[in-house]
Design a protein around this motif. Sequence first.
Motif, PDB file in Angstrom:
ATOM      1  N   LEU A   1       0.830  -1.207   0.000  1.00 39.75           N
ATOM      2  CA  LEU A   1       0.000   0.000   0.000  1.00 39.75           C
ATOM      3  C   LEU A   1       0.869   1.263   0.000  1.00 39.75           C
ATOM      4  CD1 LEU A   1      -2.964  -0.625   2.475  1.00 39.75           C
ATOM      5  CD2 LEU A   1      -3.084  -0.278   0.014  1.00 39.75           C
TER       6      LEU A   1
ATOM      7  N   SER B   1       1.915   2.629  -3.257  1.00 37.39           N
ATOM      8  CA  SER B   1       0.886   3.380  -3.987  1.00 37.39           C
ATOM      9  C   SER B   1       1.051   4.876  -3.786  1.00 37.39           C
ATOM     10  CB  SER B   1      -0.511   2.970  -3.520  1.00 37.39           C
ATOM     11  OG  SER B   1      -0.715   1.607  -3.720  1.00 37.39           O
TER      12      SER B   1
ATOM     13  N   LEU C   1      -8.863   2.072  -0.681  1.00 38.85           N
ATOM     14  CA  LEU C   1      -7.838   1.253  -0.040  1.00 38.85           C
ATOM     15  C   LEU C   1      -8.342  -0.164   0.259  1.00 38.85           C
ATOM     16  CD1 LEU C   1      -6.309   3.917   2.351  1.00 38.85           C
ATOM     17  CD2 LEU C   1      -5.281   2.974   0.291  1.00 38.85           C
TER      18      LEU C   1
END
Length: 177
Positions: free
Chosen positions: A32, A35, A59
Amino acid sequence: MEELIAKRYLKAIKQSSDAQTMQNVALIFSVLAQSFNDEKFNRIINNPDVSKNQKSEILLAAVKSVGSKDVDNLIKLLAEHDRITIIPALAEIMRKDIAKTNKSYSGIVYSDSDIDAKVIEDLGNGLGNRFNSKISLKFVKNDFNGIKVDVEDLGVEISFSKSRINSQIIEHIVKAI
């Protein structure tokens, strides 16, 4: 500031997770965190017109395939408190904590000349024995005139400069004369 907040979340995660779950959560959050290197993603996450729920859904869609309630709840909690932007800091704190727990660190060897893989492995083993841990080193060629070993998580930096060694040899010879 983000690091302090991330440490509090890490403490809560550690209390409710075992070591394997902690590693899985850290892996998910490191993905994550990548990103956040994307400019378009940052524009969406930092846009005040996008609601907390929409950010949370973005998310959650990214981690849906994992199927972890703990991760989902953590993302919802971060979104609810407008702390989605600490995900990269949280991922880094988790990585460092796991490295410390497992006593497994990674470092970088810098030099202007090529170094044999066996020498790099021996350097890692030697440092690992010295610090009672496992250290894996990666070689990066740059303009440093000598060899520099950097294991950031341990706070260790060792360097041998060719020019410094040469000047010390010359000093020693001059003193001997």
